[in-house]
Design a protein around this motif. Structure first.
Motif, mmCIF file in Angstrom:
data_model
loop_
_atom_site.group_PDB
_atom_site.id
_atom_site.type_symbol
_atom_site.label_atom_id
_atom_site.label_comp_id
_atom_site.label_asym_id
_atom_site.label_seq_id
_atom_site.Cartn_x
_atom_site.Cartn_y
_atom_site.Cartn_z
ATOM 1 N N GLY A 223 0.789 -1.224 0.000
ATOM 2 C CA GLY A 223 0.000 0.000 0.000
ATOM 3 C C GLY A 223 0.818 1.269 0.000
ATOM 4 O O GLY A 223 0.257 2.371 -0.062
ATOM 5 N N ALA A 224 2.142 1.156 0.080
ATOM 6 C CA ALA A 224 3.011 2.327 0.155
ATOM 7 C C ALA A 224 3.484 2.763 -1.225
ATOM 8 O O ALA A 224 3.426 2.006 -2.200
ATOM 9 N N ASP A 225 3.971 3.998 -1.306
ATOM 10 C CA ASP A 225 4.557 4.517 -2.530
ATOM 11 C C ASP A 225 6.066 4.297 -2.579
ATOM 12 O O ASP A 225 6.646 4.172 -3.655
ATOM 13 N N LEU A 226 6.686 4.277 -1.406
ATOM 14 C CA LEU A 226 8.134 4.118 -1.264
ATOM 15 C C LEU A 226 8.384 3.124 -0.149
ATOM 16 O O LEU A 226 7.885 3.304 0.975
ATOM 17 N N VAL A 227 9.124 2.051 -0.423
ATOM 18 C CA VAL A 227 9.354 0.985 0.552
ATOM 19 C C VAL A 227 10.848 0.785 0.747
ATOM 20 O O VAL A 227 11.611 0.709 -0.226
ATOM 21 N N PHE A 228 11.262 0.692 2.018
ATOM 22 C CA PHE A 228 12.623 0.328 2.397
ATOM 23 C C PHE A 228 12.589 -1.083 2.981
ATOM 24 O O PHE A 228 11.785 -1.375 3.878
ATOM 25 N N VAL A 229 13.482 -1.941 2.525
ATOM 26 C CA VAL A 229 13.584 -3.284 3.095
ATOM 27 C C VAL A 229 15.016 -3.782 2.945
ATOM 28 O O VAL A 229 15.676 -3.530 1.926
ATOM 29 N N GLY A 230 15.515 -4.464 3.960
ATOM 30 C CA GLY A 230 16.825 -5.082 3.883
ATOM 31 C C GLY A 230 16.736 -6.441 3.216
ATOM 32 O O GLY A 230 15.736 -7.150 3.352
ATOM 33 N N GLU A 231 17.781 -6.796 2.477
ATOM 34 C CA GLU A 231 17.802 -8.134 1.875
ATOM 35 C C GLU A 231 17.685 -9.218 2.938
ATOM 36 O O GLU A 231 17.014 -10.234 2.719
#
Length: 413
Positions: A223-231
């Motif tokens: 649902g977000a426009d910008l997502v941060f996630v670690g591998e």
């Protein structure tokens, strides 16, 4: 594949009352960061929690960390949360406001306490197989905290009014069912919402006994426009490995930031339908309703196929810096702040990544969660270094004071 240019382009629920904190100047808010912050107790010496004789008090919270770094970098940031009507709540609000953050929409709860936690040195566990030894011990005392009582109605329209970006994390979703309902409401795609930034922040301990946690985080990220996630997070939570696999599971966000530890960061991002250029699809402001690459930018395949699927991605990669690490906790929040700062400034995606790396380096070279970011002029100069000079840069404690005041190895330009 070509390398990109470095050119810069009131009463609350359950008796809670709104707090009084630093207000923002006229003209609105750049970023609203919503989530729990806690008083943190840092060990006075290395060792197990059972062996540490004393602790130093600090503050900690992913969302407030981002707000503090953004405010220090010259942006208008607001932290929205709920704390107890107690001394720890007083300390949190005062400490965060001292960083230049607007805390006027923090509710005070007379019935529930402010959360606290204790930790040792090192990074928090993700639950990934083969995790390095020395992972930090972290003990939370946050069950039943004031922040866990937040609901979909807690932020209120005034708290979000005028915001260009709303920054959230998966930590909030794990606090309680009502907090999860709040995040579901905030990530629902509605007309005129701000750009929604979401840091997955998978903490295996927070989801203990709730196997639906990983799927819940995936749904929120969609649902977000910008997502941060670690591998490492994606592997632990979803058994997804590499940016392409993560993108296939998350085709909806316009920008997907995959953090690859000490190697670097890969960003998969789309141009808008009019071809206005990289970053146009994730420009801050109201939204409509609806193996790693080498350094640089390349066109990538579509996330899916057929009518109605997202446009093809552009893939941008920037290697990390060499840093003399003091403590790693807080670096992910600092990276998010640096990337968001670049987004607010309209910088190219490659430059946003580099500014994220620089903010992370500031956090990595101090013992606590928060560090003074580099002055903008210094950050801009370092972010513009040629690839070879960037690779030779080495940052140590105190480097944000300037090149002549710290251990920074780089040619003068």
């Amino acid at each position: 594949m070509t390398r990109p240019s470095n050119a810069s382009g009131t009463a609350g629920q359950d008796g809670a009352t709104a707090g009084h904190g630093a207000g923002l100047p006229a003209g609105g808010t750049d970023v609203v960061c919503l989530g729990e912050s806690m008083v943190t107790f840092l060990p006075s010496r290395p060792g197990r929690l059972a062996d540490v004789p004393s602790f130093d008090r600090a503050i900690g919270g992913a969302e407030s960390n981002v707000a503090c770094v953004l405010a220090a970098a010259g942006h208008r940031a607001r932290w929205v949360s709920r704390v107890g009507a107690d001394g720890f709540g007083d300390h949190l609000v005062a400490a965060i406001a001292a960083h230049g953050v607007d805390t006027g929409r923090v509710a005070r709860d007379p019935h529930r306490p402010t959360g606290v936690y204790f930790r040792t040195a090192g990074e928090r566990a993700t639950g990934a197989d083969g995790e390095e030894p020395g992972t930090a011990e972290v003990v939370y005392y946050r069950a039943g905290s004031a922040a866990s009582a937040m609901t979909p109605g807690s932020p209120g329209p005034a708290a979000l009014a005028g915001a260009r970006v709303l920054h959230l994390t998966g930590i909030t979703a794990a606090l309680s069912d009502s907090c999860l309902d709040m995040l579901r409401a905030l990530t629902r795609r509605t007309p005129d919402r701000p750009l929604v930034s979401f840091d997955v922040n998978y903490r295996v301990g927070l989801w203990h006994g709730r196997p639906q946690g990983p799927e819940t985080l995936l749904d929120l990220a969609r649902g977000a426009d910008l997502v941060f996630v670690g591998e490492d997070e994606a592997a632990a939570a979803w058994d997804l490995h590499g940016p392409a696999a993560i993108r296939a599971a998350l085709p909806e966000p316009a920008v997907l930031v995959v953090k690859q530890g000490s190697e670097g960061v890969t960003v998969l991002h789309r141009e808008d339908a009019d071809g206005a250029g990289p970053g146009a699809a994730d420009a801050p402001g109201p939204r409509p309703a609806a193996p790693g690459p080498e350094a640089g930018t390349s066109a990538g395949p579509p996330a899916g196929g057929g009518a109605g699927t997202p446009a093809p991605d552009t893939v941008t990669y920037a290697p990390a810096l060499t840093v003399d690490v003091v403590a790693s906790v807080g670096a992910g929040d600092a990276f998010a702040a640096g990337f968001l700062s670049g987004t607010l400034r309209g910088l190219p995606v490659f430059d946003r990544i580099r500014h994220g790396h620089l903010m992370a380096a500031a956090a990595l070279t101090v013992p606590g969660d928060l560090a003074v970011p580099p002055p903008r002029a210094l950050a801009d100069r370092l972010a513009a270094l040629p690839e070879g000079d960037w690779g030779r840069l080495r940052l140590g404690p105190g480097w944000t004071a300037g090149l002549h005041d710290a251990r920074v190895e780089a040619p003068q330009t």
